[in-house]
Design a protein around this motif. Structure first.
Motif, PDB file in Angstrom:
ATOM      1  N   ILE A 116     -19.359  -8.122   2.723  1.00 14.28           N
ATOM      2  CA  ILE A 116     -20.016  -6.932   3.271  1.00 14.28           C
ATOM      3  C   ILE A 116     -19.620  -6.749   4.737  1.00 14.28           C
ATOM      4  CG2 ILE A 116     -22.275  -5.951   3.865  1.00 14.28           C
ATOM      5  CD1 ILE A 116     -23.338  -7.239   1.291  1.00 14.28           C
ATOM      6  N   ALA A 117     -19.526  -7.880   5.463  1.00 21.03           N
ATOM      7  CA  ALA A 117     -19.139  -7.781   6.871  1.00 21.03           C
ATOM      8  C   ALA A 117     -17.747  -7.175   7.022  1.00 21.03           C
ATOM      9  CB  ALA A 117     -19.192  -9.164   7.514  1.00 21.03           C
ATOM     10  N   ALA A 118     -16.816  -7.574   6.135  1.00 19.77           N
ATOM     11  CA  ALA A 118     -15.462  -7.027   6.199  1.00 19.77           C
ATOM     12  C   ALA A 118     -15.478  -5.526   5.919  1.00 19.77           C
ATOM     13  CB  ALA A 118     -14.560  -7.738   5.193  1.00 19.77           C
ATOM     14  N   ALA A 119     -16.205  -5.127   4.873  1.00 17.81           N
ATOM     15  CA  ALA A 119     -16.277  -3.706   4.530  1.00 17.81           C
ATOM     16  C   ALA A 119     -16.884  -2.906   5.685  1.00 17.81           C
ATOM     17  CB  ALA A 119     -17.096  -3.515   3.258  1.00 17.81           C
ATOM     18  N   MET A 120     -17.907  -3.491   6.333  1.00 15.89           N
ATOM     19  CA  MET A 120     -18.561  -2.769   7.435  1.00 15.89           C
ATOM     20  C   MET A 120     -17.630  -2.596   8.621  1.00 15.89           C
ATOM     21  SD  MET A 120     -21.328  -1.670   6.479  1.00 15.89           S
ATOM     22  CE  MET A 120     -21.742  -0.926   8.058  1.00 15.89           C
ATOM     23  N   SER A 121     -16.802  -3.610   8.922  1.00 11.85           N
ATOM     24  CA  SER A 121     -15.931  -3.475  10.090  1.00 11.85           C
ATOM     25  C   SER A 121     -14.871  -2.406   9.828  1.00 11.85           C
ATOM     26  CB  SER A 121     -15.303  -4.818  10.461  1.00 11.85           C
ATOM     27  OG  SER A 121     -14.347  -5.162   9.500  1.00 11.85           O
ATOM     28  N   TRP A 122     -14.454  -2.247   8.586  1.00 12.87           N
ATOM     29  CA  TRP A 122     -13.523  -1.163   8.249  1.00 12.87           C
ATOM     30  C   TRP A 122     -14.216   0.186   8.346  1.00 12.87           C
ATOM     31  CZ3 TRP A 122      -9.189  -1.888   4.196  1.00 12.87           C
ATOM     32  CH2 TRP A 122      -8.522  -3.085   4.454  1.00 12.87           C
ATOM     33  N   LEU A 123     -15.452   0.233   7.820  1.00 12.70           N
ATOM     34  CA  LEU A 123     -16.191   1.496   7.846  1.00 12.70           C
ATOM     35  C   LEU A 123     -16.383   1.990   9.276  1.00 12.70           C
ATOM     36  CD1 LEU A 123     -19.190   1.713   5.385  1.00 12.70           C
ATOM     37  CD2 LEU A 123     -17.270   3.259   5.657  1.00 12.70           C
ATOM     38  N   ARG A 124     -16.675   1.032  10.185  1.00 16.87           N
ATOM     39  CA  ARG A 124     -16.934   1.423  11.568  1.00 16.87           C
ATOM     40  C   ARG A 124     -15.748   2.176  12.163  1.00 16.87           C
ATOM     41  NH1 ARG A 124     -18.567  -3.847  13.085  1.00 16.87           N
ATOM     42  NH2 ARG A 124     -20.412  -3.941  11.788  1.00 16.87           N
ATOM     43  N   LEU A 125     -14.529   1.725  11.825  1.00 18.24           N
ATOM     44  CA  LEU A 125     -13.330   2.416  12.317  1.00 18.24           C
ATOM     45  C   LEU A 125     -13.277   3.851  11.797  1.00 18.24           C
ATOM     46  CD1 LEU A 125     -10.513  -0.243  11.698  1.00 18.24           C
ATOM     47  CD2 LEU A 125     -11.523   0.411  13.866  1.00 18.24           C
ATOM     48  N   VAL A 126     -13.548   3.986  10.503  1.00 20.46           N
ATOM     49  CA  VAL A 126     -13.413   5.290   9.857  1.00 20.46           C
ATOM     50  C   VAL A 126     -14.465   6.275  10.358  1.00 20.46           C
ATOM     51  CG1 VAL A 126     -13.633   6.421   7.623  1.00 20.46           C
ATOM     52  CG2 VAL A 126     -12.267   4.366   7.840  1.00 20.46           C
ATOM     53  N   ILE A 127     -15.692   5.766  10.597  1.00 18.39           N
ATOM     54  CA  ILE A 127     -16.787   6.635  11.051  1.00 18.39           C
ATOM     55  C   ILE A 127     -16.414   7.317  12.366  1.00 18.39           C
ATOM     56  CG2 ILE A 127     -19.203   6.675  11.817  1.00 18.39           C
ATOM     57  CD1 ILE A 127     -18.916   6.048   8.859  1.00 18.39           C
ATOM     58  N   VAL A 128     -15.704   6.574  13.241  1.00 16.63           N
ATOM     59  CA  VAL A 128     -15.273   7.166  14.512  1.00 16.63           C
ATOM     60  C   VAL A 128     -14.412   8.398  14.246  1.00 16.63           C
ATOM     61  CG1 VAL A 128     -13.898   6.748  16.579  1.00 16.63           C
ATOM     62  CG2 VAL A 128     -15.444   4.984  15.758  1.00 16.63           C
ATOM     63  N   GLY A 129     -13.492   8.270  13.280  1.00 19.36           N
ATOM     64  CA  GLY A 129     -12.647   9.411  12.922  1.00 19.36           C
ATOM     65  C   GLY A 129     -13.450  10.563  12.340  1.00 19.36           C
ATOM     66  N   LEU A 130     -14.453  10.202  11.528  1.00 19.53           N
ATOM     67  CA  LEU A 130     -15.318  11.202  10.889  1.00 19.53           C
ATOM     68  C   LEU A 130     -16.045  12.064  11.917  1.00 19.53           C
ATOM     69  CD1 LEU A 130     -15.568   9.965   7.866  1.00 19.53           C
ATOM     70  CD2 LEU A 130     -17.975  10.334   8.283  1.00 19.53           C
ATOM     71  N   ILE A 131     -16.573  11.398  12.941  1.00 20.40           N
ATOM     72  CA  ILE A 131     -17.328  12.124  13.964  1.00 20.40           C
ATOM     73  C   ILE A 131     -16.374  12.968  14.803  1.00 20.40           C
ATOM     74  CG2 ILE A 131     -18.809  11.823  15.996  1.00 20.40           C
ATOM     75  CD1 ILE A 131     -19.889   9.285  14.546  1.00 20.40           C
TER      76      ILE A 131
END
Lengths: 191, 200
Positions: A116-131
């Protein structure tokens, strides 16, 4: 049936909101303004401003206001608009609340799960792009003006708020109020 | 039922002080009503109310709930309310906390929404909002650069958010698909890494 579509849209938004109020705003913008076309980007900008300067979680405020406006824009009465607001605010929290209940019941021990930690660190990168994409999509003639003086005033306000909020820890509430004062003076008194 | 809940989910220091639903409601009511600017602005107030004043949960448990609420999808403050409410008083506790947290904000927004409909064509009102709109866009754009630091963006991985933004802005791809694909890829990658670690 717009009420059902409103429910499903906000159900989806709630289930995929990772990373705070801005992520929720980005998803609502994309679904409600870009995909469904229920609101103009001008209306959405006004809603986001209002949500940031009133009490409560920004995501809930934006969902409530968006639900109301979507229904009223579709030609229904204000009472049904309030129903729309309640549908949006409740459906946006429905999936997360169920997930949180399951997690509180069973999974609190596994909070340090490395997968879950690995998935979250990837998600955090993508969320920046989303915003970032949401901010880009909100730059329209609707929000900045078509041409002439309004465009230049808008660009100046944008640049000033951008720099100040990036460089100094100034509260967004203060910046929104100040921009409102500037707008009132420039468009009401000078122009 | 009450005793069962106490044994199983009530991890707090003072077990005899099981909060009433009313108290849970009022605590989250305060937290929801007196924070402007959203979820993360609520953290200090929540800590003050739940850990220091009421002493319902200790600081370590608070940090755990915080981490889980951030990792799960949804509105952060509501996730916090759900988890704290559930720990203290089970399902009904989480309902009391959630309703307390969002009731007043919803009512305030509804009042504003109905009033604004009549003000929409007012010149002064329109002038003020003409000034606010570009500021709103700036207030969404600026945190992107601050978040980039906390998200751990470096030169080698800065293409990820740029590609995500490009897919949404230029190609009109739904952010939801991008989140789904990222989640799936992250889980597969994490799983693969775990298996390699075990293999060594």
């Amino acid at each position: 049936m717009i009420f059902l579509r409103l429910f499903l849209t906000f159900l989806k938004i709630g289930a995929f909101t990772f990373g705070g109020g801005l992520a929720a705003i980005a998803l609502i913008q994309n679904e409600v303004v870009e995909k469904q076309g229920w609101l103009t980007s001008q209306e959405f900008a006004d809603i986001v401003a209002t949500s940031q300067i009133t009490p409560g979680p920004v995501g809930i405020n934006t969902a409530t206001y968006t639900g109301y406006t979507a229904i009223v824009n579709a030609g229904y009465s204000e009472w049904l608009g309030i129903v729309g607001a309640l549908i949006a605010s409740l459906s946006v929290i429905l999936v997360p609340v169920i997930l949180m209940l399951i997690v509180s019941r069973f999974l609190m021990k596994h909070k340090d799960n490395p997968i879950i930690a690995a998935a979250m660190s990837w998600l955090r990168l993508v969320i920046v792009g989303l915003i970032a994409a949401a901010a880009l999509l909100m730059v329209t003639p609707d929000t900045f003006g078509h041409a002439g003086p309004q465009l230049w005033v808008s660009i100046s306000i944008f640049a000033a708020v951008f720099v100040v909020s990036l460089k100094f820890k100034v509260s967004p509430i203060l910046l929104i109020v100040l921009s409102g004062v500037v707008g009132g003076l420039v468009y009401g008194v000078i122009l | 039922m009450r005793i069962h809940l106490v044994n199983k989910y009530y991890f707090c220091r003072q077990i005899q002080d099981m909060p009433r639903l009313r108290e849970l409601f009022w605590s989250f009511f305060k937290i929801g009503t007196f924070t402007i600017g959203g979820g993360y602005a609520m953290i200090p107030l929540m800590e003050q109310e739940l850990v220091n004043r009421r002493q319902w949960i200790d600081r370590e448990a608070f940090m755990d709930i915080l981490a889980v609420s951030q990792a799960m999808p949804g509105i952060f403050a509501v996730n916090m309310a759900t988890n704290v409410g559930y720990r203290l008083r089970g399902f009904r506790g989480s309902l009391a906390a959630i309703i307390g947290n969002i009731a007043i904000p919803i009512v305030i927004i509804l009042c504003i929404a109905t009033c604004f409909r009549f003000l929409k064509d007012n010149d002064v009102f329109e002038a003020i909002f003409k000034g606010i709109r570009p500021a709103v866009v700036a207030l969404i754009a600026a945190p992107v650069f601050n978040m980039a630091k906390t998200a751990g963006i470096r030169w080698r991985n800065c293409w990820v958010p740029i590609v995500a933004a490009g897919l949404i802005y230029l190609l009109g791809i739904s952010p939801i698909w991008i989140i789904l694909v990222t989640l799936a890829a992250g889980i597969i990658y994490g799983h693969y890494k775990e298996q390699r670690k075990e293999g060594v």
